[in-house]
Scaffold this motif. Structure first.
Motif, PDB file in Angstrom:
ATOM      1  N   ALA B  89      41.031  51.258  47.517  1.00 12.72           N
ATOM      2  CA  ALA B  89      42.424  51.687  47.687  1.00 12.72           C
ATOM      3  C   ALA B  89      43.261  51.182  46.505  1.00 12.72           C
ATOM      4  CB  ALA B  89      42.951  51.224  49.026  1.00 12.72           C
ATOM      5  N   CYS B  90      44.434  50.628  46.772  1.00 14.44           N
ATOM      6  CA  CYS B  90      45.304  50.187  45.675  1.00 14.44           C
ATOM      7  C   CYS B  90      44.752  48.950  44.981  1.00 14.44           C
ATOM      8  CB  CYS B  90      46.708  49.929  46.192  1.00 14.44           C
ATOM      9  SG  CYS B  90      47.430  51.418  46.893  1.00 14.44           S
ATOM     10  N   GLY B  91      43.734  48.336  45.561  1.00 15.28           N
ATOM     11  CA  GLY B  91      43.087  47.202  44.922  1.00 15.28           C
ATOM     12  C   GLY B  91      42.000  47.626  43.948  1.00 15.28           C
ATOM     13  N   THR B  92      41.801  48.928  43.790  1.00 17.54           N
ATOM     14  CA  THR B  92      40.699  49.434  42.971  1.00 17.54           C
ATOM     15  C   THR B  92      40.693  48.832  41.564  1.00 17.54           C
ATOM     16  OG1 THR B  92      40.637  51.532  44.183  1.00 17.54           O
ATOM     17  CG2 THR B  92      39.642  51.511  41.989  1.00 17.54           C
ATOM     18  N   GLY B  93      41.832  48.889  40.890  1.00 17.03           N
ATOM     19  CA  GLY B  93      41.890  48.432  39.498  1.00 17.03           C
ATOM     20  C   GLY B  93      41.463  46.982  39.363  1.00 17.03           C
ATOM     21  N   LEU B  94      42.002  46.115  40.223  1.00 21.26           N
ATOM     22  CA  LEU B  94      41.653  44.693  40.137  1.00 21.26           C
ATOM     23  C   LEU B  94      40.204  44.472  40.567  1.00 21.26           C
ATOM     24  CD1 LEU B  94      42.456  41.843  39.488  1.00 21.26           C
ATOM     25  CD2 LEU B  94      43.551  41.656  41.734  1.00 21.26           C
ATOM     26  N   GLU B  95      39.756  45.238  41.545  1.00 21.90           N
ATOM     27  CA  GLU B  95      38.365  45.100  42.005  1.00 21.90           C
ATOM     28  C   GLU B  95      37.393  45.459  40.867  1.00 21.90           C
ATOM     29  OE1 GLU B  95      37.685  44.386  45.760  1.00 21.90           O
ATOM     30  OE2 GLU B  95      36.155  43.537  44.469  1.00 21.90           O
ATOM     31  N   THR B  96      37.729  46.450  40.048  1.00 19.62           N
ATOM     32  CA  THR B  96      36.841  46.802  38.930  1.00 19.62           C
ATOM     33  C   THR B  96      36.811  45.686  37.894  1.00 19.62           C
ATOM     34  OG1 THR B  96      38.596  47.983  37.737  1.00 19.62           O
ATOM     35  CG2 THR B  96      37.178  49.308  39.180  1.00 19.62           C
ATOM     36  N   VAL B  97      37.955  45.015  37.714  1.00 23.33           N
ATOM     37  CA  VAL B  97      37.994  43.878  36.777  1.00 23.33           C
ATOM     38  C   VAL B  97      37.057  42.780  37.285  1.00 23.33           C
ATOM     39  CG1 VAL B  97      39.463  42.019  35.867  1.00 23.33           C
ATOM     40  CG2 VAL B  97      40.315  44.380  35.916  1.00 23.33           C
ATOM     41  N   ILE B  98      37.102  42.526  38.596  1.00 20.32           N
ATOM     42  CA  ILE B  98      36.258  41.491  39.199  1.00 20.32           C
ATOM     43  C   ILE B  98      34.779  41.872  39.045  1.00 20.32           C
ATOM     44  CG2 ILE B  98      35.655  40.371  41.380  1.00 20.32           C
ATOM     45  CD1 ILE B  98      38.655  40.918  42.208  1.00 20.32           C
ATOM     46  N   TYR B  99      34.485  43.128  39.294  1.00 20.63           N
ATOM     47  CA  TYR B  99      33.101  43.636  39.197  1.00 20.63           C
ATOM     48  C   TYR B  99      32.556  43.459  37.773  1.00 20.63           C
ATOM     49  CZ  TYR B  99      29.627  47.504  38.850  1.00 20.63           C
ATOM     50  OH  TYR B  99      28.525  48.280  38.611  1.00 20.63           O
ATOM     51  N   VAL B 100      33.342  43.883  36.803  1.00 19.62           N
ATOM     52  CA  VAL B 100      32.888  43.790  35.411  1.00 19.62           C
ATOM     53  C   VAL B 100      32.791  42.317  34.991  1.00 19.62           C
ATOM     54  CG1 VAL B 100      33.545  44.266  33.017  1.00 19.62           C
ATOM     55  CG2 VAL B 100      33.712  46.083  34.743  1.00 19.62           C
ATOM     56  N   ALA B 101      33.800  41.515  35.384  1.00 17.50           N
ATOM     57  CA  ALA B 101      33.787  40.092  35.020  1.00 17.50           C
ATOM     58  C   ALA B 101      32.567  39.401  35.615  1.00 17.50           C
ATOM     59  CB  ALA B 101      35.069  39.420  35.500  1.00 17.50           C
ATOM     60  N   ASN B 102      32.240  39.734  36.860  1.00 16.58           N
ATOM     61  CA  ASN B 102      31.068  39.120  37.498  1.00 16.58           C
ATOM     62  C   ASN B 102      29.787  39.508  36.767  1.00 16.58           C
ATOM     63  OD1 ASN B 102      32.638  37.844  39.366  1.00 16.58           O
ATOM     64  ND2 ASN B 102      32.214  39.283  41.029  1.00 16.58           N
ATOM     65  N   LYS B 103      29.661  40.757  36.354  1.00 14.73           N
ATOM     66  CA  LYS B 103      28.464  41.180  35.611  1.00 14.73           C
ATOM     67  C   LYS B 103      28.351  40.415  34.299  1.00 14.73           C
ATOM     68  CE  LYS B 103      26.935  45.480  37.442  1.00 14.73           C
ATOM     69  NZ  LYS B 103      26.175  46.691  37.132  1.00 14.73           N
ATOM     70  N   ILE B 104      29.498  40.237  33.652  1.00 18.53           N
ATOM     71  CA  ILE B 104      29.497  39.507  32.385  1.00 18.53           C
ATOM     72  C   ILE B 104      29.096  38.057  32.622  1.00 18.53           C
ATOM     73  CG2 ILE B 104      31.020  38.595  30.577  1.00 18.53           C
ATOM     74  CD1 ILE B 104      32.530  41.334  30.721  1.00 18.53           C
ATOM     75  N   ARG B 105      29.658  37.451  33.648  1.00 22.96           N
ATOM     76  CA  ARG B 105      29.347  36.042  33.935  1.00 22.96           C
ATOM     77  C   ARG B 105      27.889  35.868  34.319  1.00 22.96           C
ATOM     78  NH1 ARG B 105      34.381  34.253  37.614  1.00 22.96           N
ATOM     79  NH2 ARG B 105      33.293  32.257  37.695  1.00 22.96           N
ATOM     80  N   LEU B 106      27.314  36.860  34.965  1.00 22.52           N
ATOM     81  CA  LEU B 106      25.908  36.768  35.378  1.00 22.52           C
ATOM     82  C   LEU B 106      24.940  37.141  34.262  1.00 22.52           C
ATOM     83  CD1 LEU B 106      26.135  38.257  38.968  1.00 22.52           C
ATOM     84  CD2 LEU B 106      25.369  35.953  38.376  1.00 22.52           C
ATOM     85  N   GLY B 107      25.479  37.562  33.118  1.00 17.18           N
ATOM     86  CA  GLY B 107      24.603  37.916  32.008  1.00 17.18           C
ATOM     87  C   GLY B 107      24.046  39.320  32.094  1.00 17.18           C
ATOM     88  N   GLN B 108      24.606  40.128  32.982  1.00 16.84           N
ATOM     89  CA  GLN B 108      24.121  41.505  33.104  1.00 16.84           C
ATOM     90  C   GLN B 108      24.825  42.431  32.126  1.00 16.84           C
ATOM     91  OE1 GLN B 108      24.879  42.116  37.255  1.00 16.84           O
ATOM     92  NE2 GLN B 108      23.128  40.886  37.888  1.00 16.84           N
TER      93      GLN B 108
END
Lengths: 299, 414
Positions: B89-108
């Motif tokens: 919903a309206c959290g989509t934009g921030l949720e995508t930031v979290i998703y991408v940041a988590n992938k980066i932090r995990l080395g993916q």
């Protein structure tokens, strides 16, 4: 002693209601009504998945294996009509008002369960505006009682013998101090939802429930019975409330409702609820917060 | 593996426009591609492969099942760049930031782009439920007669098109109607709401005038500034508006509620060392995030104040208090949403947020709120503000979303 009227499958409702009405045309009601002792039953009833799905959609339930308790009430409805169509039934269906309902789900019922369904009438008692009686239904899976329900009807202008059997009364409509109606019953339900009821909702529900009472079908047919417009079925409103609470309901429970004012179609009402340790109290409210239905789920 | 951290490198959005105006002819895909291409141009990513692009939209056509990947293919990025759609919903934009940041932090992934887009102008219109079921029945029919029978139950009203749902499915209440219940519950005043709205316009106007958005926004279709911004509005002008939610005596007006908006926003993220080696800007680290939900269906809690549930979890886990944040961004779905969230946090013993630190460069009341694009706008704005303040400065983001949810995150300048 009672007589049994057994059907192989659920009978069609419309012809029964016509016959029930015709039975009373030109007949003077008895001074004091007596309820028949007939038990109407269907054994090993298979539930129709397509009809259940349509019922769930109209009432707002998701389609699950476990069926809503109000669906089991719907399965008893044709048997109620058969009872009303009996030659010895004292009241015409045209004037009956469904005032209250209580039902208990004793165990979850799955859509695949084969059901033994029975209905009988009892608890004739006096009421300020006439006589009240209950249509009692039971649904068994095998020998186990899975659901029991009690629909209270008011026969306006009729009279019941004084000191009549009131043991089965729900009390919701009889007693203004009943917890369902009491202002002192803890936190008042808070408005949480708004429902828009379309003009054809009565026809939609009639199709899935079989309840083709003309007061629900159109403004024209409702006017014949003194309503300005069509009114929605009380059992739709009841079902919609349970659908609104789905996820908050325990596996088995008792739910009581009182139908306090009809809802005209099309219409807009709000739904309010308050949870406590004892259960959930809920209400469907109209303009100026006047209740159309008050109810409670007891854990 | 050494500890990796995900940082915000920069962002880009198109100016936000009132729905049905400047971007009426543009689709969500068009706007997302425009925002993406602006980012690609700003960071010289043309022909480059990015680890992953994640974005989403709230109002979505069925043909847009792969909206983000299609936008990547339409952009100057290397077509080998993978992409996925997310929806919160309206959290989509921030949720995508979290998703991408988590992938980066995990080395993916070493890099990624996060964002969102929404067009309230080009919203999907669908057929009625009755017609849809009839069409499905017809498609399953084997004979012509059966097929014709499928349509027998149709009612003339079934033929009318149905605009996208604007109400919560379980309550039948629109966002505004839901917020009106919360507004009344918390006893929030018209004056407080208008004051917040006025600050939003003044702050956003000041930021635009100061050139703050010069490296965060790329003009699109001739639009160079957010079109909902009213730099000259005043307390008097806002006070004149009639209530739109909560009845005649309601406090919620078009001035202190967000308007339907078209727009897109994206954020470039990278692993910190990876970014430094390439001399990319390192604005702020994505420290932590938390999503929470309220019990709104039976009216126990407000629909839009889940931030008051998410933030305490975030504070506890990071050993912080509200006072530890230099800047706080609470999405202004409605002015009273921000006020109710703050009131609940205070009632729960978390103290207050200094207004001088709240939405300092304006928020959704002034910029507009293209649902899924709001997260990208806020993250890019806050990251830049924190970087300007210097290493160690901290920012908190809270964005409420449909379904009684809120997405929150902590950013810290490095």
């Amino acid at each position: 002693m009672h007589t049994t009227l057994a059907y192989a499958d659920l009978p069609a409702v419309a012809p029964l209601l016509v016959r029930a009405t015709a039975n009373h045309v030109g007949r003077r009601p008895r001074a004091e009504a007596v309820l028949p002792t007939t038990v109407v039953r269907v054994a090993r009833l298979r539930q129709d998945l397509g009809r259940l799905a349509a019922y769930n959609r109209v009432c707002g339930f998701g389609l699950r294996d476990a069926v809503p308790p109000t669906w089991l009430h719907v399965l008893t409805f044709p048997l109620q009509a058969a009872l009303l169509a009996g030659p010895d039934f004292p009241f015409t269906p045209a004037g009956l008002v469904h005032t209250a309902n209580t039902m208990t789900l004793h165990r979850p019922v799955a859509v695949g369960d084969h059901l033994d369904v029975l209905v009988r009438a009892e608890a004739l008692r006096p009421h300020a505006k006439g006589a009240l009686f209950d249509l009692v239904g039971e649904v068994r899976v095998g020998s186990e009682l899975a659901w029991s329900g009690r629909s209270s009807y008011l026969a306006r202008g009729a009279s019941a013998p004084a000191g009549a059997d009131a043991a089965g009364a729900t009390g919701v409509t009889d007693d203004p101090a009943h917890p369902l109606r009491s202002e002192a019953a803890g936190e008042q339900p808070r408005t949480a939802q708004r429902w828009r009821l379309p003009a054809d909702l009565g026809r939609q529900y009639a199709k899935v429930s079989g309840d083709v009472n003309p007061i629900h079908l159109s403004a024209a047919t409702a006017k014949l019975f003194g309503f300005r417009r069509a009114i929605v079925h009380g059992m739709w409103t009841h079902a919609r409330c349970l659908a609104a609470l789905s996820g908050r309901l325990p596996e088995t429970y008792t739910v009581d409702v009182a139908f306090t004012r009809p809802i005209l179609l099309p219409g807009r009402v709000s739904f309010a609820a308050a949870e406590s340790d004892a259960g959930v109290r809920f209400a469907v409210l109209g303009r100026e917060e006047k209740p159309h239905l008050v109810g409670a789920v007891r854990r | 593996m050494p500890e990796r951290s995900a940082v915000v490198v920069g962002g880009n959005r198109i100016p936000f426009a009132k729905a049905g105006t400047k971007y009426a002819a543009a689709s969500s895909g068009d706007m997302l591609t425009a925002a993406l291409d602006g980012l690609v141009a700003r960071f010289g990513l043309a022909g480059q492969q990015v680890g992953e692009v994640a974005a989403g939209a709230v109002l979505k056509h069925t043909r847009d099942f792969n909206l983000t990947r299609e936008a990547v293919l339409g952009s100057a990025l290397d077509p080998h760049t993978p992409a996925c759609d997310l929806q919160q919903a309206c959290g989509t934009g921030l949720e995508t930031v979290i998703y991408v940041a988590n992938k980066i932090r995990l080395g993916q992934a070493d890099t990624g782009i996060a964002g969102g887009v929404d067009s309230a102008s080009d919203a999907p219109i669908v057929v009625s439920e009755g017609l849809r079921r009839a069409l499905l029945r017809a498609s399953r029919s084997k004979t012509l007669l059966e097929r014709l029978k499928s349509f027998a139950s149709l009612h003339p009203t079934d033929l009318a098109p149905v605009p996208p749902g604007v109400v919560e499915p379980r309550t039948g209440l629109s966002m505004g109607e839901s917020q009106a219940l919360t507004t009344a519950e918390y006893g929030l005043t018209r004056e407080a709401a208008d004051e917040l709205a006025l600050a939003s316009h003044r702050n956003l106007a000041r930021a635009w005038d100061a050139g703050f958005f010069d490296d965060l926004v790329t003009p699109y279709l001739g639009v160079t500034r957010d079109t909902l911004l009213r730099p000259d509005t005043s307390a008097e002008a806002l006070a004149k508006l009639k209530p739109v939610f909560g009845g005649e005596n309601g406090t919620m007006t078009a001035g202190n509620s967000t308007a339907l908006t078209d727009g897109a926003a994206v954020v470039l993220l990278a692993e910190e060392e990876w970014a430094r080696e390439r001399h990319w800007p390192v604005l702020a680290r994505v420290v932590d995030a938390q999503v929470a939900a309220t019990d709104y269906v039976t009216g126990n809690e407000g629909l839009l104040i889940a931030g008051a549930r998410a933030i305490p979890v975030l504070l506890e886990r990071n050993g912080l208090t509200l006072a530890d944040f230099d800047l706080v961004e609470i999405h202004e779905a409605f002015a009273s949403t921000v006020l109710a969230t703050l009131a609940q946090l205070e009632a729960d013993g978390h103290g207050t947020v200094d207004r001088a630190r709240l939405n300092v460069n304006g928020s959704s009341l002034a910029a507009g709120h293209p649902f899924a694009a709001t997260g990208g706008r806020i993250v890019a704005t806050l990251a830049k503000l924190l970087a300007e303040r210097g290493p160690g400065s901290r920012g908190l983001i809270s964005i409420c979303a449909a379904g009684g949810q809120a997405v929150t995150a902590i950013l810290e300048a490095v």
